[in-house]
Design an enzyme around this catalytic site. Structure first.
Site, short mmCIF file in Angstrom:
data_model
loop_
_atom_site.label_atom_id
_atom_site.label_comp_id
_atom_site.label_asym_id
_atom_site.label_seq_id
_atom_site.Cartn_x
_atom_site.Cartn_y
_atom_site.Cartn_z
N SER A 48 77.38 59.55 3.79
CA SER A 48 77.79 58.51 4.74
C SER A 48 79.30 58.60 4.94
O SER A 48 80.03 59.00 4.01
CB SER A 48 77.44 57.12 4.19
OG SER A 48 78.01 56.10 4.98
N TYR A 86 76.62 50.81 -2.42
CA TYR A 86 76.21 51.83 -1.45
C TYR A 86 77.33 52.83 -1.23
O TYR A 86 77.12 54.05 -1.29
CB TYR A 86 75.83 51.16 -0.13
CG TYR A 86 75.47 52.15 0.96
CD1 TYR A 86 74.19 52.66 1.05
CD2 TYR A 86 76.42 52.58 1.89
CE1 TYR A 86 73.84 53.58 2.04
CE2 TYR A 86 76.09 53.49 2.88
CZ TYR A 86 74.80 53.99 2.94
OH TYR A 86 74.48 54.90 3.92
#
Length: 246
Positions: free
Chosen positions: A138, A151
Site C-alpha cells: 500500500s 494496517y
C-alpha cells in the site's frame, strides 16, 4: 512475469483488487486459483470463467495454510505464480487504552498470512519455470494514515520483507511488489464512494505492468508514486498532511 499460460494463486480473489486482477489474468489465458474464507463469494467471482478455480481456506490459521498448500501442490502441480493480496484494514484510536483485537487480526492477516503461505509454497515455486511471487502492499506503507496504524505498519513490514525476499531469491523467482493508492473498493466501509482511483483503471494499469518482461520490481500507478517517493523527494510532511486531511 509472462502474460499467459501460468497457473496463478491469488488470495483474497473473491472481491476488490484480487477479483479484478484475477479476471484480467484469467481472460489473458491463465489458470487462476482464487482463495479466501467465503466460498460463496469466491464462486460468484469465478462464475462463467472455465479456468478459474475457487478454493476456501482460512489464511489466518497456520495449520489451515499448511494443509491448503500441500493440497494445492498435489491438485495444481503447475502452480508458478503466487499473489499475496488478502488483507484487512481496521480503523483504530491510539489516544487511549483499547482492545487490541483489531490490531492483532490485522497483523495475522496482512503480515503472518503472506509469510506463512509463501513459506509453504516457496520450495515448490523454486522448481517451476517462470515463477513469480507478488505481494500487494500500500502507499500507506510509506506515508501512514493515522486512523489505521496497524494496517500501515503491516504493509510497511511486507514491503521490507519483499525487498529481502527479492534479494534472497534473485535469479530463481521474480519477486514483485504492487503498491496501490486508495482504490475504490470495499476494503473499508464506504470506500467505494470516497475519493480514489477507480478499481477498473487501477487493475488495467497493474495488469499491464505485471505482465511485462523483464518484470518490474515495484508496480505503481501515478498516485502510488506520490506516497512511495514522498520521503526521498523531501515532501513527507506535505504528503502526510494531505493523506490525513491536514
Amino acid at each position: 512475469m509472462k502474460s499467459n499460460d501460468n497457473t496463478i494463486l491469488i488470495t483474497g480473489g473473491g472481491s476488490g483488487i484480487g477479483q479484478a486482477l484475477a479476471h484480467r489474468l484469467h481472460d489473458a489465458g491463465n489458470h487462476v486459483i482464487i482463495a479466501g474464507r467465503r466460498f460463496d463469494v469466491l464462486s460468484r467471482a469465478a462464475e462463467g470463467r472455465s479456468r478459474m478455480t475457487p478454493i476456501q481456506v482460512d489464511l489466518d490459521n497456520a495449520t489451515s495454510v499448511e494443509v491448503f498448500a500441500r493440497r494445492l501442490i498435489i491438485d495444481h502441480p503447475t502452480l508458478n505464480v503466487l499473489i499475496n493480496n488478502a488483507g484487512i484494514m481496521r480503523f483504530e484510536a491510539l489516544g487511549h487504552r483499547r482492545d487490541l483485537a483489531d490490531a492483532e487480526a490485522t497483523v495475522t492477516t496482512n503480515l503472518l498470512g503472506p509469510i506463512r503461505l509463501t513459506n509453504a509454497l516457496v520450495d515448490h515455486l523454486l522448481k517451476q519455470p517462470n515463477a513469480s511471487i507478488v505481494n500487494v502492499t500500500s502507499g500507506l506503507a510509506f506515508v501512514p494514515l493515522v486512523v489505521a496504524p496497524t494496517y500501515n505498519a503491516s504493509k510497511a513490514a511486507i514491503h521490507s520483507y519483499t525487498v529481502s525476499m527479492r534479494e534472497a531469491l534473485k535469479g530463481k523467482i521474480d519477486v514483485i511488489e504492487v503498491i496501490p493508492p486508495q482504490v475504490k473498493t470495499g476494503l473499508t466501509p464506504g470506500q467505494e464512494g470516497r475519493e480514489g482511483v477507480p478499481l477498473d483503471d487501477f487493475a488495467d494499469d497493474v495488469f499491464m505492468q505485471l505482465c511485462s518482461e523483464p518484470s518490474i520490481p515495484e508496480i505503481m500507478v501515478q498516485y502510488s508514486q506520490y506516497a512511495r517517493r514522498a520521503e526521498a523527494d523531501g515532501r513527507f510532511d506535505e504528503v502526510f498532511a494531505v493523506i490525513n486531511g491536514g
